[in-house]
Write an enzyme that holds these catalytic residues in place. Structure first.
Site, mmCIF file in Angstrom:
data_model
loop_
_atom_site.group_PDB
_atom_site.id
_atom_site.type_symbol
_atom_site.label_atom_id
_atom_site.label_comp_id
_atom_site.label_asym_id
_atom_site.label_seq_id
_atom_site.Cartn_x
_atom_site.Cartn_y
_atom_site.Cartn_z
ATOM 1 N N TYR A 55 56.616 50.715 -69.293
ATOM 2 C CA TYR A 55 56.491 49.985 -68.021
ATOM 3 C C TYR A 55 55.032 49.725 -67.656
ATOM 4 O O TYR A 55 54.179 50.598 -67.793
ATOM 5 C CB TYR A 55 57.191 50.749 -66.887
ATOM 6 C CG TYR A 55 58.709 50.632 -66.912
ATOM 7 C CD1 TYR A 55 59.360 49.769 -67.785
ATOM 8 C CD2 TYR A 55 59.497 51.390 -66.052
ATOM 9 C CE1 TYR A 55 60.747 49.658 -67.803
ATOM 10 C CE2 TYR A 55 60.889 51.290 -66.065
ATOM 11 C CZ TYR A 55 61.506 50.419 -66.950
ATOM 12 O OH TYR A 55 62.873 50.307 -66.970
ATOM 13 N N SER A 158 70.583 53.313 -72.917
ATOM 14 C CA SER A 158 70.468 52.185 -72.004
ATOM 15 C C SER A 158 70.787 50.908 -72.773
ATOM 16 O O SER A 158 70.332 50.747 -73.919
ATOM 17 C CB SER A 158 69.045 52.129 -71.435
ATOM 18 O OG SER A 158 68.910 51.047 -70.548
ATOM 19 N N ASN A 159 71.578 50.045 -72.158
ATOM 20 C CA ASN A 159 71.930 48.749 -72.754
ATOM 21 C C ASN A 159 72.700 48.890 -74.064
ATOM 22 O O ASN A 159 72.630 48.013 -74.927
ATOM 23 C CB ASN A 159 70.662 47.898 -72.974
ATOM 24 C CG ASN A 159 69.855 47.729 -71.697
ATOM 25 O OD1 ASN A 159 70.374 47.244 -70.695
ATOM 26 N ND2 ASN A 159 68.597 48.163 -71.695
ATOM 27 N N SER A 210 68.524 46.148 -62.002
ATOM 28 C CA SER A 210 68.429 44.764 -61.498
ATOM 29 C C SER A 210 69.676 44.325 -60.732
ATOM 30 O O SER A 210 70.231 43.245 -60.986
ATOM 31 C CB SER A 210 68.124 43.776 -62.640
ATOM 32 O OG SER A 210 66.800 43.942 -63.087
ATOM 33 N N GLY A 214 66.581 41.118 -60.175
ATOM 34 C CA GLY A 214 65.114 41.120 -60.228
ATOM 35 C C GLY A 214 64.504 40.242 -59.146
ATOM 36 O O GLY A 214 63.366 39.790 -59.268
ATOM 37 N N GLY A 215 65.261 39.970 -58.067
ATOM 38 C CA GLY A 215 64.755 39.141 -56.968
ATOM 39 C C GLY A 215 65.286 37.711 -57.012
ATOM 40 O O GLY A 215 65.154 36.950 -56.056
ATOM 41 N N ASP A 220 66.702 31.755 -56.378
ATOM 42 C CA ASP A 220 67.260 30.691 -57.220
ATOM 43 C C ASP A 220 68.268 29.824 -56.461
ATOM 44 O O ASP A 220 69.202 30.337 -55.842
ATOM 45 C CB ASP A 220 67.984 31.296 -58.438
ATOM 46 C CG ASP A 220 67.012 31.636 -59.557
ATOM 47 O OD1 ASP A 220 65.807 31.759 -59.245
ATOM 48 O OD2 ASP A 220 67.454 31.790 -60.706
ATOM 49 N N GLY A 264 59.125 47.630 -53.956
ATOM 50 C CA GLY A 264 57.942 48.440 -53.645
ATOM 51 C C GLY A 264 57.752 48.599 -52.146
ATOM 52 O O GLY A 264 56.682 49.034 -51.700
HETATM 53 P P1 NAP Z 1 65.909 44.474 -58.380
HETATM 54 O O1 NAP Z 1 66.120 45.320 -57.161
HETATM 55 O O2 NAP Z 1 67.005 43.608 -58.863
HETATM 56 O O3 NAP Z 1 64.640 43.526 -58.168
HETATM 57 C C1 NAP Z 1 63.495 43.961 -57.524
HETATM 58 C C2 NAP Z 1 62.689 42.742 -57.144
HETATM 59 O O4 NAP Z 1 63.387 42.064 -56.103
HETATM 60 C C3 NAP Z 1 61.310 43.103 -56.617
HETATM 61 O O5 NAP Z 1 60.374 42.171 -57.102
HETATM 62 C C4 NAP Z 1 61.477 42.985 -55.115
HETATM 63 O O6 NAP Z 1 60.279 42.594 -54.478
HETATM 64 C C5 NAP Z 1 62.493 41.869 -55.013
HETATM 65 N N1 NAP Z 1 63.236 41.976 -53.743
HETATM 66 C C6 NAP Z 1 63.960 43.020 -53.302
HETATM 67 N N2 NAP Z 1 64.487 42.749 -52.066
HETATM 68 C C7 NAP Z 1 64.075 41.512 -51.760
HETATM 69 C C8 NAP Z 1 64.300 40.677 -50.649
HETATM 70 N N3 NAP Z 1 65.043 41.065 -49.592
HETATM 71 N N4 NAP Z 1 63.739 39.441 -50.641
HETATM 72 C C9 NAP Z 1 62.989 39.033 -51.689
HETATM 73 N N5 NAP Z 1 62.742 39.799 -52.799
HETATM 74 C C10 NAP Z 1 63.283 41.032 -52.822
HETATM 75 O O7 NAP Z 1 65.526 45.520 -59.482
HETATM 76 P P2 NAP Z 1 64.528 45.483 -60.748
HETATM 77 O O8 NAP Z 1 63.159 45.781 -60.256
HETATM 78 O O9 NAP Z 1 64.729 44.284 -61.589
HETATM 79 O O10 NAP Z 1 65.081 46.751 -61.533
HETATM 80 C C11 NAP Z 1 65.188 48.009 -60.869
HETATM 81 C C12 NAP Z 1 64.809 49.125 -61.794
HETATM 82 O O11 NAP Z 1 65.744 49.167 -62.871
HETATM 83 C C13 NAP Z 1 63.433 49.012 -62.453
HETATM 84 O O12 NAP Z 1 62.388 49.488 -61.652
HETATM 85 C C14 NAP Z 1 63.625 49.897 -63.655
HETATM 86 O O13 NAP Z 1 63.449 51.253 -63.275
HETATM 87 C C15 NAP Z 1 65.093 49.668 -64.027
HETATM 88 N N6 NAP Z 1 65.259 48.681 -65.128
HETATM 89 C C16 NAP Z 1 65.801 49.124 -66.296
HETATM 90 C C17 NAP Z 1 66.001 48.246 -67.347
HETATM 91 C C18 NAP Z 1 66.596 48.739 -68.628
HETATM 92 O O14 NAP Z 1 66.616 47.985 -69.612
HETATM 93 N N7 NAP Z 1 67.063 49.964 -68.678
HETATM 94 C C19 NAP Z 1 65.632 46.888 -67.208
HETATM 95 C C20 NAP Z 1 65.098 46.453 -65.986
HETATM 96 C C21 NAP Z 1 64.928 47.362 -64.961
HETATM 97 P P3 NAP Z 1 59.554 43.577 -53.397
HETATM 98 O O15 NAP Z 1 58.952 44.693 -54.174
HETATM 99 O O16 NAP Z 1 58.568 42.676 -52.762
HETATM 100 O O17 NAP Z 1 60.621 44.046 -52.443
#
Ligand code: NAP
Length: 298
Positions: A55, A158-159, A210, A214-215, A220, A264
């Site tokens: 990461y 994972s996956n 996600s 991922g937002g 979109d 964050g």
């Molecule tokens: P997510 O919660 O789907 O997306 C987070 C993103 O969405 C951030 O950029 C966040 O921005 C934004 N966001 C959240 N609330 C929002 C809102 N109300 N309005 C606009 N934007 C918003 O999760 P993710 O970060 O993709 O994944 C979560 C975790 O899963 C990762 O940190 C990681 O630990 C894990 N992961 C694992 C794998 C795997 O292959 N095992 C792959 C991907 C991720 P802000 O920070 O500005 O809120």
């Protein structure tokens, strides 16, 4: 306070929602600010943290560890999950992104995570992605060695497809405790391809990544019908935001996924946790499914 959930019958106990640190380097926090962010999570009952060696271009775990170093007593109040098995171009010497699940790499990567995260054990180590060149016996030997040395308490994947999961499980003297997969209305394959059925069958809880795409859920244009339906359901169940409805949709699945929250911003974490007290009816769940996919059940 947030519920705690046992990941599997013999597995560790985690907070029912988890904080993911994939995007940590984008948040621009100092070690002191990150320490405050971690402590706010602990106050809310979000004790489980999700990491991976790669990461932030191999930088996130070290940044997290710098914050823990400021207050080492926090370690015993939290669970740390890490992953290995992907090699990216961010590492000097790699000329192509690839997967690597050799004994040597797994042990070395786990030890590096321990040093970076400023801890002497991981609660859980996952193989990040299925590796076409994976020798299951070799991965099992690495897991057993890490377990014997006390460096890693539990193991998972994972996956992984159900077949890949079963292959690795067949070589291990202990049970894998999770499969961390992408689960959201925007991405539904795990719901239908047997992945979550296997989790339910083995009574292991998946970790869901996600959940908000991922937002992309917010940005979109193609997801406008989904946002409209989420808003309608939010009004019906008394949710404040559409993401609360999404988390409730994920947690409504009978395999009981543990969502990994990717924001964050602590206010968004606080808001997300309210999803655990929301309940979707079967028909509300299917309305969201349909709005995301664009078609009804057959
Ligand atoms: P997510 O919660 O789907 O997306 C987070 C993103 O969405 C951030 O950029 C966040 O921005 C934004 N966001 C959240 N609330 C929002 C809102 N109300 N309005 C606009 N934007 C918003 O999760 P993710 O970060 O993709 O994944 C979560 C975790 O899963 C990762 O940190 C990681 O630990 C894990 N992961 C694992 C794998 C795997 O292959 N095992 C792959 C991907 C991720 P802000 O920070 O500005 O809120």
């Amino acid at each position: 306070m947030l519920d705690r959930i046992k990941l599997s019958p013999q597995g560790p106990e985690f907070s029912s929602m988890i904080c993911g640190y994939w995007r940590l380097m984008e948040w621009g926090m100092s070690a002191q600010q990150l320490l405050a962010f971690i402590e706010q999570h602990l106050e809310l009952g979000v004790t489980t943290t999700d990491h991976a060696d790669i990461y932030g271009g191999y930088a996130c775990e070290q940044a997290f560890g710098q914050a823990i170093k400021l207050k080492p007593s926090l370690r015993q109040k939290m669970e740390m999950v890490s992953k290995c098995g992907i090699a990216t171009l961010d590492k000097p010497g790699n000329t192509i992104g690839h997967y690597i699940t050799t004994h040597e790499h797994i042990v070395h990567s786990a030890e590096q995570s321990l040093s970076n995260l400023h801890t002497d054990y991981l609660d859980l180590l996952l193989i990040h992605r299925p590796d076409p060149l994976m020798d299951a016996d070799e991965v099992a030997e690495a897991f057993v060695a890490l377990h014997k040395s006390g460096k890693v308490r539990y193991f998972g994947v994972s996956n992984f497809t159900p077949a890949q999961f079963s292959l690795l499980q067949s070589r291990l003297p202990f049970a894998l405790v999770t499969n961390q997969v992408e689960i959201s209305p925007l991405h539904q394959p795990a719901i239908l391809d047997g992945t979550l059925d296997q989790c339910q069958q083995l009574r292991i809880k998946p970790m869901a990544w996600s959940c908000l795409g991922g937002g992309r859920l917010f940005s979109d244009a193609q997801f406008q019908p989904l946002r409209d339906e989420l808003n309608a359901v939010a009004k019906e169940i008394g949710a404040e935001t559409i993401e609360q409805v999404v988390y409730a949709w994920v947690m409504r699945l009978p395999s009981q996924p543990l969502p990994i929250i990717g924001t964050g911003k602590i206010d968004r974490v606080r808001s997300a946790l309210k999803a655990s007290s929301l309940e979707l009816s079967r028909q509300q769940w299917f309305r969201i499914r349909k709005a995301a996919l664009g078609y009804d059940v057959p």
